[in-house]
Design a protein around this motif. Structure first.
Motif, PDB file in Angstrom:
ATOM      1  N   ASP A  22      -8.392  -0.547  -1.290  1.00  0.00           N
ATOM      2  CA  ASP A  22      -7.511   0.566  -0.916  1.00  0.00           C
ATOM      3  C   ASP A  22      -6.907   1.225  -2.154  1.00  0.00           C
ATOM      4  OD1 ASP A  22      -8.048   0.048   1.737  1.00  0.00           O
ATOM      5  OD2 ASP A  22      -6.050  -0.729   2.211  1.00  0.00           O
ATOM      6  N   LEU A  23      -6.456   0.418  -3.102  1.00  0.00           N
ATOM      7  CA  LEU A  23      -5.868   0.953  -4.327  1.00  0.00           C
ATOM      8  C   LEU A  23      -6.909   1.725  -5.129  1.00  0.00           C
ATOM      9  CD1 LEU A  23      -3.465   1.169  -6.290  1.00  0.00           C
ATOM     10  CD2 LEU A  23      -4.216  -1.004  -7.277  1.00  0.00           C
TER      11      LEU A  23
ATOM     12  N   GLY B 138      -7.877   4.901  -3.123  1.00  0.00           N
ATOM     13  CA  GLY B 138      -6.773   5.807  -2.830  1.00  0.00           C
ATOM     14  C   GLY B 138      -6.494   6.069  -1.370  1.00  0.00           C
TER      15      GLY B 138
ATOM     16  N   GLU C 214      -6.576  -4.900  -0.224  1.00  0.00           N
ATOM     17  CA  GLU C 214      -5.568  -4.231  -1.056  1.00  0.00           C
ATOM     18  C   GLU C 214      -6.188  -3.591  -2.285  1.00  0.00           C
ATOM     19  OE1 GLU C 214      -1.403  -6.667  -0.381  1.00  0.00           O
ATOM     20  OE2 GLU C 214      -2.686  -7.267  -2.041  1.00  0.00           O
TER      21      GLU C 214
ATOM     22  N   ARG D 125       2.070   3.440  -5.595  1.00  0.00           N
ATOM     23  CA  ARG D 125       1.142   2.515  -4.926  1.00  0.00           C
ATOM     24  C   ARG D 125       1.284   1.104  -5.485  1.00  0.00           C
ATOM     25  NH1 ARG D 125      -3.275   4.476  -1.751  1.00  0.00           N
ATOM     26  NH2 ARG D 125      -3.532   2.279  -1.325  1.00  0.00           N
TER      27      ARG D 125
ATOM     28  N   TRP E  89       1.805   8.864  -8.447  1.00  0.00           N
ATOM     29  CA  TRP E  89       1.216   8.324  -7.216  1.00  0.00           C
ATOM     30  C   TRP E  89       0.804   6.876  -7.443  1.00  0.00           C
ATOM     31  CZ3 TRP E  89      -3.712   6.344  -6.726  1.00  0.00           C
ATOM     32  CH2 TRP E  89      -4.098   6.010  -5.427  1.00  0.00           C
TER      33      TRP E  89
ATOM     34  N   GLU F  63      -5.851   4.074   2.745  1.00  0.00           N
ATOM     35  CA  GLU F  63      -5.372   2.864   3.413  1.00  0.00           C
ATOM     36  C   GLU F  63      -6.435   2.332   4.367  1.00  0.00           C
ATOM     37  OE1 GLU F  63      -2.367   1.328   2.950  1.00  0.00           O
ATOM     38  OE2 GLU F  63      -1.938   2.798   1.383  1.00  0.00           O
TER      39      GLU F  63
END
Length: 184
Positions: A64-65, A68, A61, A142, A138, A70
């Motif tokens: 991914d954050l 940017g 997680e 998220r 964005w 997945e």
């Protein structure tokens, strides 16, 4: 079932990827001996030193954050039938660079990496860009997506040192031309 990121020889020469010998990471064992090293950081460094592997589930997680996208550590950019779940050396360099830059920026906020501190650092980074308003929207989307049904954030408990070790794994792979196989 968890996700392991295993250093493998790139490119593969047969049907399967050959794991990199742990000797390629043995120096990570020195991190374990450092004074005041946290238990999770030591455990990560020791696993890398012994196996050339990262148990990546806990970091997915966050990575991914930060990057940017997945499922970065799952290596799922292509359809499963088109390609093996492998992060090539260039992808490893990209992951390492993102983590390294984040750690540098985060250190001014302390050693503990939490959902709140990540939010603060990312807001600072995105707030300086040309498309700041759009990027901050964005980011808010998220961050909201990571909250549970009750609105509580993930209970991340990392340190900058731990993330630096994680970055060093991907940097080592990039620098030596290894790939990373995402094994689930």
């Amino acid at each position: 079932m968890g996700l392991d990121n295993v250093a493998v020889v790139w490119p593969r020469t047969g049907r399967f990827y050959d794991p990199v010998a742990p000797a390629g990471f043995v120096d990570f064992g020195e991190i374990v001996e450092m004074p005041r090293i946290s238990a999770p950081t030591a455990a990560l460094a020791e696993l890398i030193a012994k196996t050339g592997t990262v148990r990546a589930t806990a970091y997915t997680e966050l990575v991914d954050l930060l990057l940017g996208l997945e499922n970065v550590l799952y290596a799922t950019e292509n359809a499963a039938e088109d390609e093996d779940p492998v992060i090539d050396p260039d992808g490893c360099a990209w992951i390492a660079d993102g983590l390294e830059r984040f750690v540098v920026r985060h250190r001014e906020h302390g050693e503990a990496v939490t959902f709140e501190s990540v939010s603060t650092v990312l807001r600072e980074l995105l707030g300086d860009g040309r498309l700041a308003e759009q990027q901050l929207r964005w980011l808010d989307a998220r961050l909201d997506g990571l909250r549970d049904e009750a609105g509580d954030p993930p209970q991340w408990s990392f340190t900058c040192a731990e993330l630096a070790v994680l970055a060093a794994f991907y940097r080592r792979c990039a620098d030596r031309g290894y790939a990373v196989y995402a094994a689930t």
